[in-house]
Motif scaffolding. Structure first.
Motif, PDB file in Angstrom:
ATOM      1  N   VAL A  73      11.072  15.173 -17.810  1.00 42.32           N
ATOM      2  CA  VAL A  73      12.331  15.899 -18.652  1.00 42.32           C
ATOM      3  C   VAL A  73      13.403  15.477 -16.777  1.00 42.32           C
ATOM      4  N   ILE A  74      12.503  16.223 -15.670  1.00 42.02           N
ATOM      5  CA  ILE A  74      12.895  15.362 -14.509  1.00 42.02           C
ATOM      6  C   ILE A  74      13.357  13.962 -13.816  1.00 42.02           C
ATOM      7  N   ALA A  75      12.035  12.441 -15.346  1.00 37.70           N
ATOM      8  CA  ALA A  75      12.579  11.493 -15.035  1.00 37.70           C
ATOM      9  C   ALA A  75      14.022  11.561 -15.405  1.00 37.70           C
ATOM     10  N   LEU A  76      14.080  12.125 -17.003  1.00 39.36           N
ATOM     11  CA  LEU A  76      15.472  11.619 -17.358  1.00 39.36           C
ATOM     12  C   LEU A  76      16.471  12.283 -16.872  1.00 39.36           C
ATOM     13  N   ILE A  77      16.642  13.758 -15.957  1.00 34.22           N
ATOM     14  CA  ILE A  77      17.990  13.755 -15.418  1.00 34.22           C
ATOM     15  C   ILE A  77      17.742  13.086 -14.145  1.00 34.22           C
ATOM     16  N   VAL A  78      16.683  12.406 -13.369  1.00 34.65           N
ATOM     17  CA  VAL A  78      17.580  11.853 -12.212  1.00 34.65           C
ATOM     18  C   VAL A  78      18.031  10.109 -13.089  1.00 34.65           C
ATOM     19  N   ARG A  79      17.709  10.021 -14.149  1.00 31.11           N
ATOM     20  CA  ARG A  79      17.790   8.408 -14.654  1.00 31.11           C
ATOM     21  C   ARG A  79      19.403   8.888 -15.075  1.00 31.11           C
ATOM     22  N   ASN A  80      19.808  10.391 -15.567  1.00 29.25           N
ATOM     23  CA  ASN A  80      20.718  10.179 -16.381  1.00 29.25           C
ATOM     24  C   ASN A  80      21.929  10.211 -14.997  1.00 29.25           C
ATOM     25  N   ILE A  81      21.841  11.233 -13.854  1.00 31.21           N
ATOM     26  CA  ILE A  81      21.957  11.414 -12.859  1.00 31.21           C
ATOM     27  C   ILE A  81      22.847  10.404 -12.056  1.00 31.21           C
ATOM     28  N   ALA A  82      21.513   8.927 -11.670  1.00 29.29           N
ATOM     29  CA  ALA A  82      21.898   7.764 -11.646  1.00 29.29           C
ATOM     30  C   ALA A  82      22.980   6.825 -11.841  1.00 29.29           C
TER      31      ALA A  82
END
Length: 337
Positions: A73-82
């Motif tokens: 979940v954190i990886a998906l959130i970070v990717r979305n933000i980036a």
């Protein structure tokens, strides 16, 4: 004194006490300690589950599953933000000031040229944004997958070693491909050419129909399509960047009235400049009559020049020839070879 020894009394065997029923039930603190030993990096999360469910042996499994889910979940959130940040930067770059496509000092900036430069910036920014988004996704999701494998106690060292060896092998075997991609990246960053430009790429001359990180597709004047690898392009001549120039050489007889011919050509260029059809869509600067460009024993050559929008110089030059020919015929000034 009696020779018979006094018999030694044998020890009496006392019955071994049977374990109490309470001994069959493990101590809750020992269970908590054993469950906590199953957790490596999830001590806090696992201990929390152990305290909530002191007799549940599945507590470490649940804690690991929750940890893996949080990583993803954190990886998906970070990717979305980036990706959102990259998109915002790309949008600003698409509408911002162009440094590589700026006209030379002294060249007038018109609405037509500004529109072309804006479109070129937009295409270049979108291409670079797509590349950056793919790179960010690969890095973030790859790191998350490796972390998950490590949480599942799957050894990733052999995997990383294999990937490294495979990368080295691919690097040696695909040097030309890597060269093409690097050249394509710099070509886009420097805005050397874009779709619709007429360029001389050395191997082929034509109009650019498609540009990717690996190849450039050109179509020449005969309709032939050329696929040129970006890594093989060592120099590029762009005929469509910023502005173009249309010029016309007018040879008249040696004994012609030079001031009269020059005034006649000046009148023709003024009419062309004041024509809304050309001034608003093709010509970006008032045409100039340079005067005598060459002289010989039989002729005097005048040169007329006009700065135009990119790739519109041929149309302006044809119109100039037509108007100059008509004006010279009306004035009775013959052209000489």
């Amino acid at each position: 004194m009696s020779l018979l020894a006094t018999p030694t009394p044998s020890p009496s065997l006392s019955p071994t006490p049977s374990p109490s029923p309470s001994g069959l039930i493990p101590d809750p603190m020992e269970v908590v300690s054993d469950i906590s030993k199953l957790c490596n990096d999830d001590a806090l999360l696992c201990s929390t589950f152990a305290n909530l469910f002191p007799n549940a042996v599945w507590a470490p499994l649940v804690a690991s599953a929750i940890t893996i889910a949080l990583i993803l979940v954190i990886a998906l959130i970070v990717r979305n933000i980036a990706q959102r940040l990259i998109t915002r930067v790309v949008n600003r770059a698409a509408v911002g000031t162009s440094f590589t496509g700026r006209l030379r000092r002294g060249a007038p900036a018109t609405d037509g040229i500004n529109a072309l430069l804006t479109e070129r910036r937009k295409q270049r920014a979108e291409t670079m944004g797509s590349v950056l988004r793919h790179i960010v996704s690969i890095v973030i999701m790859g790191t998350a997958i490796l972390t998950v494998l490590d949480r599942l106690t799957i050894p990733i060292a052999p995997l990383l070693t294999s990937v490294g060896i495979l990368g080295v092998a691919i690097g040696f075997g695909a040097q030309e491909l890597v060269k093409d991609f690097i050249a394509g990246m710099f070509m886009l960053l420097e805005d050397q050419y874009g779709v619709g430009d007429v360029i001389d790429a050395g191997a082929a001359i034509g109009t650019v129909e498609a540009v990717t990180l690996r190849i450039t597709r050109l179509r020449d004047a005969d309709g032939r399509v050329w696929y040129v690898r970006n890594g093989t392009i060592t120099r590029v001549g762009n005929e469509s960047q910023g502005w173009s120039r249309a010029y016309l050489d007018v040879p008249v007889a040696y004994d012609a009235d030079v001031p009269a011919v020059r005034e006649l050509l000046k009148r023709v260029t003024d009419e062309l400049w004041n024509d809304p059809e050309y001034k608003e869509s093709m010509i970006v600067e008032e045409p100039v009559v340079y005067g005598i460009e060459q002289i010989s024993d039989t002729s005097v050559i005048f040169r007329v020049s006009a700065r135009t929008l990119p790739s519109r110089q041929a149309e302006v030059a044809r119109e100039l020839r037509f108007r100059v020919k008509s004006a010279l015929d009306s004035a009775g000034v013959p052209l000489v070879a």
